[in-house]
Design a protein around this motif. Structure first.
Motif, short mmCIF file in Angstrom:
data_model
loop_
_atom_site.label_atom_id
_atom_site.label_comp_id
_atom_site.label_asym_id
_atom_site.label_seq_id
_atom_site.Cartn_x
_atom_site.Cartn_y
_atom_site.Cartn_z
N ALA A 82 6.33 -10.69 -10.59
CA ALA A 82 5.86 -11.84 -9.80
C ALA A 82 5.39 -11.40 -8.42
CB ALA A 82 6.97 -12.88 -9.68
N TRP A 83 5.94 -10.30 -7.92
CA TRP A 83 5.59 -9.78 -6.60
C TRP A 83 4.27 -9.00 -6.64
CZ3 TRP A 83 8.48 -10.51 -2.13
CH2 TRP A 83 8.10 -9.75 -1.01
N ALA A 84 3.83 -8.57 -7.80
CA ALA A 84 2.67 -7.67 -7.93
C ALA A 84 1.48 -8.21 -7.15
CB ALA A 84 2.30 -7.50 -9.40
N GLY A 85 0.90 -7.34 -6.32
CA GLY A 85 -0.23 -7.71 -5.49
C GLY A 85 0.12 -7.91 -4.03
N ARG A 251 7.26 2.69 -14.07
CA ARG A 251 7.47 3.74 -13.09
C ARG A 251 8.96 3.89 -12.78
NH1 ARG A 251 3.01 5.66 -10.67
NH2 ARG A 251 4.11 6.23 -8.75
N PRO A 252 9.40 5.09 -12.37
CA PRO A 252 10.82 5.30 -12.05
C PRO A 252 11.30 4.27 -11.03
CG PRO A 252 9.63 7.39 -12.05
CD PRO A 252 8.59 6.30 -12.18
N GLY A 253 12.57 3.93 -11.12
CA GLY A 253 13.12 2.90 -10.24
C GLY A 253 13.06 3.27 -8.78
N ARG A 254 13.18 4.54 -8.46
CA ARG A 254 13.10 4.98 -7.07
C ARG A 254 11.71 5.56 -6.80
NH1 ARG A 254 17.76 5.38 -4.19
NH2 ARG A 254 19.71 5.02 -5.31
N GLY A 255 11.27 5.45 -5.57
CA GLY A 255 9.99 6.04 -5.20
C GLY A 255 8.89 5.00 -5.14
N MET A 256 7.68 5.49 -4.96
CA MET A 256 6.53 4.63 -4.76
C MET A 256 6.28 3.72 -5.96
SD MET A 256 2.80 5.88 -3.51
CE MET A 256 3.61 6.59 -2.09
N LEU A 257 6.11 2.42 -5.68
CA LEU A 257 5.87 1.41 -6.72
C LEU A 257 6.97 1.45 -7.77
CD1 LEU A 257 2.02 1.96 -7.18
CD2 LEU A 257 3.17 0.47 -5.56
N GLY A 258 8.17 1.74 -7.34
CA GLY A 258 9.30 1.94 -8.24
C GLY A 258 9.61 0.72 -9.09
N GLY A 259 9.83 0.95 -10.38
CA GLY A 259 10.22 -0.10 -11.31
C GLY A 259 9.09 -0.97 -11.80
N MET A 260 7.85 -0.69 -11.37
CA MET A 260 6.72 -1.53 -11.74
C MET A 260 6.07 -1.05 -13.03
SD MET A 260 6.53 -3.69 -9.18
CE MET A 260 4.89 -4.40 -9.29
N ARG A 261 5.51 -1.99 -13.82
CA ARG A 261 4.63 -1.58 -14.91
C ARG A 261 3.37 -0.97 -14.31
NH1 ARG A 261 5.72 -6.77 -17.28
NH2 ARG A 261 7.17 -6.58 -19.02
N ALA A 262 2.81 0.01 -15.00
CA ALA A 262 1.63 0.69 -14.47
C ALA A 262 0.89 1.38 -15.60
CB ALA A 262 2.05 1.73 -13.43
N LEU A 263 -0.34 1.77 -15.33
CA LEU A 263 -1.03 2.70 -16.21
C LEU A 263 -0.45 4.09 -15.98
CD1 LEU A 263 -4.69 1.51 -15.52
CD2 LEU A 263 -3.28 0.93 -17.50
N THR A 331 -1.39 -3.58 -7.21
CA THR A 331 -2.81 -3.71 -6.88
C THR A 331 -3.61 -2.48 -7.27
OG1 THR A 331 -2.28 -5.19 -5.05
CG2 THR A 331 -4.43 -4.14 -5.00
N LEU A 332 -3.08 -1.29 -7.00
CA LEU A 332 -3.80 -0.06 -7.32
C LEU A 332 -4.15 0.00 -8.80
CD1 LEU A 332 -4.76 2.87 -6.91
CD2 LEU A 332 -2.37 3.56 -7.19
N PHE A 333 -3.17 -0.26 -9.67
CA PHE A 333 -3.41 -0.15 -11.10
C PHE A 333 -4.21 -1.33 -11.64
CE2 PHE A 333 0.29 2.56 -10.32
CZ PHE A 333 -0.17 3.75 -10.89
N ALA A 334 -4.08 -2.48 -10.99
CA ALA A 334 -4.93 -3.61 -11.37
C ALA A 334 -6.40 -3.29 -11.07
CB ALA A 334 -4.50 -4.87 -10.62
N LYS A 335 -6.66 -2.62 -9.94
CA LYS A 335 -8.02 -2.18 -9.62
C LYS A 335 -8.55 -1.23 -10.70
CE LYS A 335 -7.82 -1.99 -4.51
NZ LYS A 335 -7.86 -1.01 -3.39
N ALA A 336 -7.72 -0.26 -11.08
CA ALA A 336 -8.13 0.72 -12.09
C ALA A 336 -8.39 0.04 -13.43
CB ALA A 336 -7.06 1.79 -12.23
N ALA A 337 -7.55 -0.93 -13.78
CA ALA A 337 -7.73 -1.65 -15.05
C ALA A 337 -9.04 -2.42 -15.04
CB ALA A 337 -6.55 -2.57 -15.29
#
Length: 343
Positions: A82-85, A251-263, A331-337
């Motif tokens: 829900a936070w994505a973006g 993505r891994p829980g820790r680190g950049m964009l942690g825990g998010m679905r991604a390409l 947002t980054l991966f939404a752009k790529a998609a």
């Protein structure tokens, strides 16, 4: 508070009574304090983000999770989606942790000191909640307030070193009563009148008290140390499709964009470029590139596509391409998609 501070506060509160912005998380001037949950949620969302961007997210969150108790029992992955973006995704992880801590203790504490003990609450957020939700006297300094105060007192010490002087000056003009309205009035003044460029001094209720205006160069304040150029990174993202579905990873829980679905990507990071190595063999084709700015670096990302793919290595899920908006991609991966789907 000095006599001049009392005068600034009275002038500003009178202006706020007439000109307060109408925001969904805010009580009107002089009304009873708003729900602490709504104050907290809005303040977390507004960090590094504009009011216009936050409004639809705030409406969606408060509709789906109308209380802190409701948010506390929400699965973290649903909150992250829900936070994505909105960006700065560590805020979303801390949002869940904080909601659970507040629910466990039976409500929000009312003092700055106790609020600061909650996950993800720094000095500014704790002060804002204490003042706005509970009417406590607190010195609330965000970027807008910082600009107003630096101009009002013509504080010439460059930021960030000058922030101690800005806070001391803000403390000198913060009233004992109506601290929440005063904090929001300062924010509104900075957002609508005392703007970063071309301040509208003729409309400002504090113009007669403003040392920066008296200097003839109000836009020179606050003085800022020149920014260092951000590093430039490069990486690759993989668009893997099969039978109308695209392969997503978590993505891994820790680190950049942690825990998010991604390409899936090639392991780029803030400190290094990606490897460029695809996750499985096949006839890959480049379908474009996207650029994205993070706080500490900029990223150029190639988008590589593979159709009719086999099963990629590692954990992931096949997501319907036509329903990708519901995946909650950052947002980054939404752009790529979008780039891949436009090919």
């Amino acid at each position: 508070m000095t006599a001049s501070g009392e005068n600034v506060a009275s002038l500003l509160l009178a202006w706020y009574d007439a000109h307060a912005r109408d925001l969904p998380w805010r009580a009107r001037p002089r009304d009873p304090a708003p729900d602490p949950y709504r104050v907290w949620l809005s303040e977390v969302m507004l960090q590094q983000t504009t009011v216009a961007a936050v409004k639809p997210y705030f409406a969606a969150f408060t509709s789906r999770w109308p209380t802190v108790e409701a948010l506390a029992v929400a699965p973290e992955e649903e909150v992250m989606a829900a936070w994505a973006g909105l960006g700065y995704y560590s805020r979303a992880r801390n949002l869940v942790k904080c909601a659970r801590a507040v629910a466990e203790r039976g409500g929000f504490p009312e003092t700055e000191a106790e609020l600061r003990k909650l996950p993800g609450l720094g000095d500014y957020t704790a002060a804002a909640i204490a003042a706005i939700a509970f009417g406590r006297r607190a010195v609330v300094v965000d970027a807008n307030v910082e600009r107003v105060v630096a101009r009002l007192f013509a504080i010439a010490e460059p930021l960030p070193g000058g922030r101690r002087a800005v806070r001391a000056a803000a403390d000198a003009i913060t009233p004992e009563e109506s601290a929440g309205d005063f904090a929001q009035a300062m924010m509104d003044l900075g957002a609508t009148i005392c703007t970063a460029r071309d301040p509208r001094c003729l409309l400002c209720p504090l113009s007669a008290r403003c040392e920066a205006r008296r200097s003839g160069e109000p836009a020179r304040f606050p003085v800022k140390t020149p920014k260092k150029a951000k590093p430039q990174r490069a990486g690759t993202v993989w668009w893997i499709v099969r039978e109308g579905r695209v392969w997503l990873v978590r993505r891994p829980g820790r680190g950049m964009l942690g825990g998010m679905r991604a390409l899936p990507d090639d392991g780029w990071s803030a400190g290094s470029d990606g490897s460029g190595e695809p996750p499985l063999a096949g006839e890959w084709r480049e379908v474009g590139a996207v650029r994205h700015g993070f706080t500490h670096f900029d990223l150029d990302l190639r988008v590589m596509a593979l159709g009719g793919a086999g099963e990629p290595p590692g954990e992931g899920e096949w997501w319907p391409v036509g329903e990708l908006e519901s995946a909650g991609l950052p947002t980054l991966f939404a752009k790529a998609a979008r780039r891949a789907m436009a090919d």
